[in-house]
Scaffold this motif. Structure first.
Motif, PDB file in Angstrom:
ATOM      1  N   ILE A   5       0.858  -1.179   0.000  1.00  0.00           N
ATOM      2  CA  ILE A   5       0.000   0.000   0.000  1.00  0.00           C
ATOM      3  C   ILE A   5       0.899   1.235   0.000  1.00  0.00           C
ATOM      4  O   ILE A   5       1.832   1.328   0.794  1.00  0.00           O
ATOM      5  CB  ILE A   5      -0.928   0.029   1.233  1.00  0.00           C
ATOM      6  CG1 ILE A   5      -1.710  -1.275   1.360  1.00  0.00           C
ATOM      7  CG2 ILE A   5      -1.872   1.225   1.165  1.00  0.00           C
ATOM      8  CD1 ILE A   5      -2.692  -1.530   0.257  1.00  0.00           C
ATOM      9  N   SER A   7       1.352   5.496   0.128  1.00  0.00           N
ATOM     10  CA  SER A   7       0.721   6.715   0.610  1.00  0.00           C
ATOM     11  C   SER A   7       1.787   7.814   0.640  1.00  0.00           C
ATOM     12  O   SER A   7       2.932   7.597   0.249  1.00  0.00           O
ATOM     13  CB  SER A   7       0.116   6.486   2.001  1.00  0.00           C
ATOM     14  OG  SER A   7      -0.662   7.593   2.408  1.00  0.00           O
ATOM     15  N   SER A  29      -2.747  -0.921   5.880  1.00  0.00           N
ATOM     16  CA  SER A  29      -3.490   0.337   6.050  1.00  0.00           C
ATOM     17  C   SER A  29      -3.404   0.841   7.483  1.00  0.00           C
ATOM     18  O   SER A  29      -3.325   2.058   7.725  1.00  0.00           O
ATOM     19  CB  SER A  29      -4.956   0.144   5.652  1.00  0.00           C
ATOM     20  OG  SER A  29      -5.063  -0.161   4.280  1.00  0.00           O
ATOM     21  N   SER A  30      -3.408  -0.072   8.447  1.00  0.00           N
ATOM     22  CA  SER A  30      -3.404   0.357   9.851  1.00  0.00           C
ATOM     23  C   SER A  30      -2.084   1.026  10.231  1.00  0.00           C
ATOM     24  O   SER A  30      -2.081   2.039  10.936  1.00  0.00           O
ATOM     25  CB  SER A  30      -3.695  -0.826  10.776  1.00  0.00           C
ATOM     26  OG  SER A  30      -2.666  -1.800  10.728  1.00  0.00           O
ATOM     27  N   GLN A  49       2.035  -5.708   2.916  1.00  0.00           N
ATOM     28  CA  GLN A  49       1.020  -6.473   3.632  1.00  0.00           C
ATOM     29  C   GLN A  49       1.530  -7.889   3.874  1.00  0.00           C
ATOM     30  O   GLN A  49       1.914  -8.593   2.943  1.00  0.00           O
ATOM     31  CB  GLN A  49      -0.278  -6.513   2.823  1.00  0.00           C
ATOM     32  CG  GLN A  49      -1.360  -7.404   3.393  1.00  0.00           C
ATOM     33  CD  GLN A  49      -1.852  -6.932   4.750  1.00  0.00           C
ATOM     34  OE1 GLN A  49      -2.183  -5.766   4.924  1.00  0.00           O
ATOM     35  NE2 GLN A  49      -1.881  -7.829   5.719  1.00  0.00           N
TER      36      GLN A  49
END
Length: 203
Positions: A5, A7, A29-30, A49
């Protein structure tokens, strides 16, 4: 290849990259949620992940064979992320590792197996992995890389003795190591840890 992921800033617009490694039972995501608290506005963020939500099945101080092949596969996942950054022209001192719990252990372990001048290694509750510490596993020179480890004095998953032994070994590899220990028994990330990291590593 594990799912990653992304960002923060685009890779081609950033001079700093944080590889953020989540804990057991959490997800990519966490761990990216930490960007609300850490000084990461100028960073590209990459969060791999873990397959099945865990980097290795048992405790980080379980017999080594119990955590194979998952442990070796997880080290390789992180290695592929790092090698891809090198292929894109980034230097090691532009790369930071940030992990919590199982992700903190993996951050320390990968960086210490491949010690060089990194931007920083930030381990929120973690230590080097293995039933016993084997200094022969670790090679290279951190060349003054700042390494932070924060934890409870009595964490339910991570013994204080392992953190202290890890910090000593990492220091011997040439890192500038800072540990912060807290009297509570919570398995968490504390504001004091956030504040220290923001002031001293993510400045």
């Amino acid at each position: 290849m594990a799912e990653i992921i992304r960002s923060g800033k685009p890779l081609d617009e950033s001079s700093k990259v944080a590889i953020m490694i989540h804990g057991r039972g959490a997800n990519a995501s966490s761990i990216l949620g930490l960007k609300q608290y850490l000084n990461l506005d100028e960073f590209a963020l990459l969060a791999p992940q873990a397959p099945g939500g865990t980097w290795y099945p048992y405790s980080f101080i379980a017999p080594d064979s119990n955590n194979e092949p998952a442990f070796s596969n997880s080290i390789e996942i992180i290695n592929k992320v790092v090698q891809d950054l090198f292929d894109k022209g980034l230097r090691s001192d532009q790369i930071y590792f940030i992990g919590f719990s199982q992700g903190a252990c993996l951050s320390l372990e990968y960086a210490s197996q491949n010690a060089k001048k990194y931007g920083g290694v930030i381990a929120f509750t973690g230590g080097l992995i293995g039933e016993k510490l084997n200094p022969a596993k670790y090679k290279g020179d951190f060349l003054g890389t700042p390494v932070f480890i924060g934890s409870s004095l009595k964490d339910m998953h991570v013994p204080l003795s392992r953190i202290e032994a890890s910090a000593e070994l990492i220091k011997n590899l040439g890192a500038e190591v800072k540990t912060l220990f807290f009297a509570d028994t919570q398995h968490t990330i504390r504001q004091e840890e956030i504040d220290w990291v923001n002031k001293n590593i993510l400045k």
